[in-house]
Design an enzyme around this catalytic site. Sequence first.
Site, PDB file in Angstrom:
ATOM      1  N   PHE A  41       4.139 -14.969   5.734  1.00 40.39           N
ATOM      2  CA  PHE A  41       3.876 -15.353   4.174  1.00 40.39           C
ATOM      3  C   PHE A  41       3.525 -14.431   3.287  1.00 40.39           C
ATOM      4  CE2 PHE A  41      -0.068 -15.503   6.606  1.00 40.39           C
ATOM      5  CZ  PHE A  41      -1.018 -14.360   6.024  1.00 40.39           C
ATOM      6  N   TYR A  85      -5.265 -22.837  14.935  1.00 37.44           N
ATOM      7  CA  TYR A  85      -5.254 -22.535  13.390  1.00 37.44           C
ATOM      8  C   TYR A  85      -4.250 -23.331  12.522  1.00 37.44           C
ATOM      9  CZ  TYR A  85      -4.963 -20.447   8.642  1.00 37.44           C
ATOM     10  OH  TYR A  85      -5.181 -20.415   7.371  1.00 37.44           O
ATOM     11  N   ARG A 142      28.439   8.768 -22.158  1.00 37.68           N
ATOM     12  CA  ARG A 142      29.296   9.276 -21.122  1.00 37.68           C
ATOM     13  C   ARG A 142      28.594   8.911 -19.749  1.00 37.68           C
ATOM     14  NH1 ARG A 142      27.579  15.225 -20.305  1.00 37.68           N
ATOM     15  NH2 ARG A 142      26.487  15.838 -22.224  1.00 37.68           N
ATOM     16  N   HIS A 178      -5.572 -27.177  -3.131  1.00 40.86           N
ATOM     17  CA  HIS A 178      -4.923 -25.997  -3.387  1.00 40.86           C
ATOM     18  C   HIS A 178      -4.151 -26.059  -4.657  1.00 40.86           C
ATOM     19  CE1 HIS A 178      -6.322 -24.721   0.277  1.00 40.86           C
ATOM     20  NE2 HIS A 178      -5.699 -23.673   0.345  1.00 40.86           N
ATOM     21  N   ASN A 238       2.437 -22.804   2.831  1.00 39.58           N
ATOM     22  CA  ASN A 238       2.588 -21.335   3.178  1.00 39.58           C
ATOM     23  C   ASN A 238       3.996 -21.025   3.251  1.00 39.58           C
ATOM     24  OD1 ASN A 238       0.604 -20.004   6.120  1.00 39.58           O
ATOM     25  ND2 ASN A 238       0.474 -19.743   4.111  1.00 39.58           N
ATOM     26  N   GLU A 289      -8.468 -12.565   2.898  1.00 40.24           N
ATOM     27  CA  GLU A 289      -6.983 -12.388   2.584  1.00 40.24           C
ATOM     28  C   GLU A 289      -6.954 -11.008   1.861  1.00 40.24           C
ATOM     29  OE1 GLU A 289      -6.040 -16.047   1.032  1.00 40.24           O
ATOM     30  OE2 GLU A 289      -6.099 -16.962   3.022  1.00 40.24           O
ATOM     31  N   TYR A 291      24.687  11.312 -24.136  1.00 44.66           N
ATOM     32  CA  TYR A 291      24.617  10.663 -22.881  1.00 44.66           C
ATOM     33  C   TYR A 291      24.589   9.164 -22.692  1.00 44.66           C
ATOM     34  CZ  TYR A 291      22.139  15.047 -21.028  1.00 44.66           C
ATOM     35  OH  TYR A 291      22.110  16.192 -20.709  1.00 44.66           O
TER      36      TYR A 291
END
Length: 536
Positions: A351, A51, A281, A81, A193, A436, A278
């Site tokens: 990744f 791969y 303080r 991509h 990646n 994915e 508040y």
Amino acid sequence: MLLRPGALSLDELQAIHAGGQPLLMDPRALPGILASAAVVRAAAEGDAAVYGVNTGFGKLASTRISEADLATLQLNLIRSHSVGVGAPLSPPVVRLMLATKAASLARGHSGVRPVVIDTLLAVHNAGLVPWVPSQGSVGASGDLAPLSHMTLALLGEGAFLVDGQRRPAAEVLRAHGIAPLVLSAKEGLALINGTQTSTALALHALFAFEPVLEAALLIGALTVDAARGSDGPFDPRIHVLRGQPGQIDVAQYYRQLLAGSAIRASHQDGDDRVQDPYCLRCQPQVVGACLDQLRHAALVLLREANAVTDNPLVFAEDGTAGSGSPGPATAPSGGGDRRETGGTMISGGNFHAEPVALAADAMACAIAEVGAIAERRIAMLIDSNVSRLPPFLTANAGLNSGFMIAHVTAAALASENKSLAHPASVDSLPTSANQEDHVSMATFAARRLQPMIDNVAHILAIEWLAAAQGIEFLRPLQSSPPLEAAHALLRGDCPAMAQDRYIAPDIEAAAALVHGGALARILRTLPDLPALWTPA
């Protein structure tokens, strides 16, 4: 600066972010780089399906690619991509992307040749900024789209950002004498990646928020004095009993900021209020908790900036037997292991940017809370029943509205930050035909921090103007030296408001001082203060 793979410090990352730092790769990294590249070369010349080397990507991982097409495979990967949209990422973010990607590849577990790292550094050192659209990553399988655009520029096919304009990459590279990168097996995948975009965006927010947080401490202390609040809540004995480090440190900041105030001395014995609101303080408890979150985020991001986050990972020596000695080589196909020659390649999921997403979400909550308590302090100052100052901080209320609507702006910004603080990491949409199937949304989680920081800077600008106006009503009494310095700094650009006038420009001027670190420089003159979020 010597780029030490796996050993970058937060200070070094901040220097890269600021720019003007030429980078030189640590020569000790070269043997590991060459060894991992040899593993990939052996896999590319072998018969096994590996791969990222001789298969398709994502859902297409089962498709085998011939040896003759391996270079085209990597080039097509980058082209296909590069699908980002939106405004380009800013130069500081892209500088961090280039540097951290080079450092990651140089750790010797990505299988790229030295020329890949050399090209990244050459582009960085020439001051070139690849055109990288800001939208299009879901933060898993790496920041694929933005890193692809960065890589496309290195190949001479994308674009660079030059003087705010988009310029063809080939032309820009040629003008700077940089040869376009030609990809070999696995190199395109190694470049895109990874989590370098989301990490760079989160670091960008961390560095941008530092002066804003420092300003919040100083302005918050100025408000304490303007409202004639007590410094009792900052007594160290209170905070030691709780033991929260951020709270302890923030209380120390407030003690030193208020020390020597004649305003405080004037009402120390005769104040009939038992406790302050508040928003005054509880500043150590609230801002201290935010500081702890930011410190944790800084640690996570520092680890991630030094990490190897591509896939598959290359191990020149196979240590699977647990003995530490080289074992049989591995070239996995998909998630399984296939024994071949030339080392070990293992498919995993580094990744996935979940650590960055969760850190960015924690930062978002902290940023929002710093703004939220500042908005409450503004509301307190304009309420004469609480602050005991003139209504809306104007001497002739009714004819003048004073800070009435400036507070509305602060409230609008604080409310906007509440929506932006919704955690991005809890959202996930499956991609790549369900291959994915869980993503981090880290890139958006980090990118949305910048508008939040800008909102807080404007809230603090309004508080600064309001607190300074409150101090005017207490004259001739003086506050402490650092708080008087903050008051004088503001008055250099923004005069006191004796009657209603156009104050939007004053808000912008004060916000620019907050962003620019002018208040932070005053704060840093105080001795022996703890660092903000530099990891130990």
